[in-house]
Write a protein that holds these residues in place. Structure first.
Motif, PDB file in Angstrom:
ATOM      1  N   LEU A 179      22.359  35.777   0.640  1.00 12.15           N
ATOM      2  CA  LEU A 179      23.050  34.669   1.291  1.00 12.15           C
ATOM      3  C   LEU A 179      22.961  33.398   0.446  1.00 12.15           C
ATOM      4  CD1 LEU A 179      24.663  33.605   3.591  1.00 12.15           C
ATOM      5  CD2 LEU A 179      22.572  33.312   4.938  1.00 12.15           C
ATOM      6  N   LEU A 189      18.464  33.279  10.288  1.00 10.58           N
ATOM      7  CA  LEU A 189      19.894  33.570  10.212  1.00 10.58           C
ATOM      8  C   LEU A 189      20.131  35.003   9.724  1.00 10.58           C
ATOM      9  CD1 LEU A 189      22.625  32.027  10.600  1.00 10.58           C
ATOM     10  CD2 LEU A 189      22.562  31.555   8.147  1.00 10.58           C
ATOM     11  N   CYS A 190      19.400  35.387   8.670  1.00  9.50           N
ATOM     12  CA  CYS A 190      19.570  36.726   8.091  1.00  9.50           C
ATOM     13  C   CYS A 190      19.074  37.822   9.011  1.00  9.50           C
ATOM     14  CB  CYS A 190      18.833  36.806   6.749  1.00  9.50           C
ATOM     15  SG  CYS A 190      19.563  35.792   5.444  1.00  9.50           S
ATOM     16  N   PHE A 227      24.810  39.864  10.026  1.00  7.60           N
ATOM     17  CA  PHE A 227      25.191  39.597   8.640  1.00  7.60           C
ATOM     18  C   PHE A 227      24.753  40.695   7.687  1.00  7.60           C
ATOM     19  CE2 PHE A 227      24.495  35.454  10.731  1.00  7.60           C
ATOM     20  CZ  PHE A 227      25.818  35.023  10.749  1.00  7.60           C
ATOM     21  N   CYS A 256      24.927  27.952  10.575  1.00 10.29           N
ATOM     22  CA  CYS A 256      23.742  27.141  10.281  1.00 10.29           C
ATOM     23  C   CYS A 256      24.031  25.656  10.507  1.00 10.29           C
ATOM     24  CB  CYS A 256      23.288  27.384   8.840  1.00 10.29           C
ATOM     25  SG  CYS A 256      21.662  26.699   8.491  1.00 10.29           S
ATOM     26  N   PHE A 276      29.966  35.617   5.056  1.00 10.52           N
ATOM     27  CA  PHE A 276      29.004  34.700   4.447  1.00 10.52           C
ATOM     28  C   PHE A 276      29.358  33.242   4.763  1.00 10.52           C
ATOM     29  CE2 PHE A 276      29.088  38.504   1.681  1.00 10.52           C
ATOM     30  CZ  PHE A 276      27.793  38.942   1.923  1.00 10.52           C
ATOM     31  N   ALA A 290      28.265  32.557   8.193  1.00  6.94           N
ATOM     32  CA  ALA A 290      26.823  32.324   8.276  1.00  6.94           C
ATOM     33  C   ALA A 290      26.477  30.876   7.961  1.00  6.94           C
ATOM     34  CB  ALA A 290      26.091  33.263   7.320  1.00  6.94           C
TER      35      ALA A 290
END
Length: 378
Positions: free
Chosen positions: A296, A215-216, A285, A205, A198, A201
């Protein structure tokens, strides 16, 4: 401010004048006529009525039918047209687009303007009907939906309906909110401390400016490890299920627009992270399903708390990336393409707002330049 093509101008005597074409039976040709008003908005609304009254289609009709366009717009109820328009959107556009438009219509338009006729849907009426407590984003969406309905009605019923004009709000085109340099330092320090999937992630970004849904929805197949390129081909978002006001479903779709399909070059730092966290599931992810954006966002709030930072929205990371790129000298065209914007002007209006530090650097540089000239003169 009058717009190009509206044929509205401000006279020297302070009044506003609007001109429109009519067909003269006596002269057997089109001639201009004028209407007047104290304000631009007043003339614009009068002009809409006149254009409906003397539409081009009515030239070939009998004098008794010249009022037909105006009568039709008076008799056509917004709610009826809206349902026809939504049906077309549902058939021709993405599910996410239909869901968004339908939600805006049901929550903010249907309850206020349901029984109003197209003829009475004027700038002033809409302005007074929309709550001032709504955010600028929601207000824009309401005007967008209403104008699309009017455009649809013009096409379906052979009417001339001018688009509604969104009132200019205070703070319009304000610089996007970003994390300050000190806040970025604190955040990055926490991200590299006991990094997990996480935290990675969030860091990605900051390095790429991806939208939360993009992103997800990332898959391992979207990474070109050889050429260090990230390909954006899908997004995921949670949408209200049709017929339900509370139940939502997670939906994977194509990106926001055609311009959102893009390729982003990746630095070695990010490539090393991808290699370190590599696994055999489809989604980077997630697992064999994409990561839920809500999940997220939940972890992002925990990271902010750990970094002792204010509770901000995830989208601030995209704004921070963009602002950092501009301040670092990235050309606007390259940034616009990496962000997936349809127009470079969107990028300029939203992100090309130099910080005080950047302005100070320019002033210090100018001061040194003048100092050199002064020294040469002496």
């Amino acid at each position: 401010m009058a717009r190009h093509g509206e044929n509205i101008r401000k006279r020297k005597d302070g009044r506003w004048e609007g001109r429109y074409l009519v067909y003269s039976e006596e002269k057997k040709k089109k001639i201009y006529r004028s209407i007047y008003g104290k304000t631009y908005e007043e003339v614009r609304e009068k002009l809409t009525i006149k254009k409906n009254l003397f539409s081009e289609a009515s030239e070939e009709k009998s004098p008794d039918s010249m009022y037909s366009a105006q009568i039709r717009s008076k008799n056509i109820v917004l709610a009826n047209v809206a349902q026809e328009w939504l049906a077309e959107i549902k058939e021709k556009r993405k599910t996410s687009t239909y869901t968004k438009y339908n939600l805006i219509y049901q929550n903010h338009i249907d309850t206020v303007f349901k029984d109003i006729s197209l003829h009475d849907l004027t700038d002033n009426f809409v302005k007074e009907g929309i709550s001032s407590s709504l955010s600028e984003s929601v207000r824009k969406s309401i005007y967008c939906v209403l104008n699309q309905i009017l455009k649809f009605a013009s096409r379906q019923y052979s009417l001339t309906l001018l688009p509604l004009k969104l009132p200019v709000c205070e703070g319009y085109n304000r610089p996007a909110k970003v994390l300050a340099k000190k806040e970025q330092k604190k955040l990055i320090s926490v991200l590299y401390s006991e990094m997990d999937i996480f935290k990675m992630a969030v860091l990605i970004c900051l390095y790429t400016g991806l939208r939360l849904g993009e992103l997800c929805a990332l898959k391992w197949e979207d990474i070109d490890f050889e050429n260090k390129i990230l390909m954006i081909d899908r997004t995921v978002q949670r949408l209200y299920e049709e017929g339900h006001k509370t139940k939502t479903v997670l939906l994977e779709t194509t990106p926001k627009s055609a311009y959102s399909h893009r390729e982003i070059p990746l630095p070695d730092t990010i490539m090393e992270l991808f290699a370190h966290f590599f696994h055999d599931k489809d989604y980077i992810f997630g697992t064999n399903k994409p990561l839920d954006p809500r999940s997220l966002q939940y972890h992002f709030k925990k990271i902010l708390k750990e970094a002792d930072l204010p509770n901000v929205n995830f989208h601030i990371l995209r704004h921070t990336f963009s602002t950092n790129c501009i301040e670092d000298g990235t050309d606007v065209k390259s940034l616009s393409e990496m962000l997936g914007h349809s127009d470079v002007h969107i990028t300029m209006n939203r992100y090309v707002h130099p910080s005080m530090d950047t302005k100070r650097k320019h002033m210090d540089s100018l001061s040194k330049f003048y100092g050199q000239i002064h020294g040469q003169a002496v």
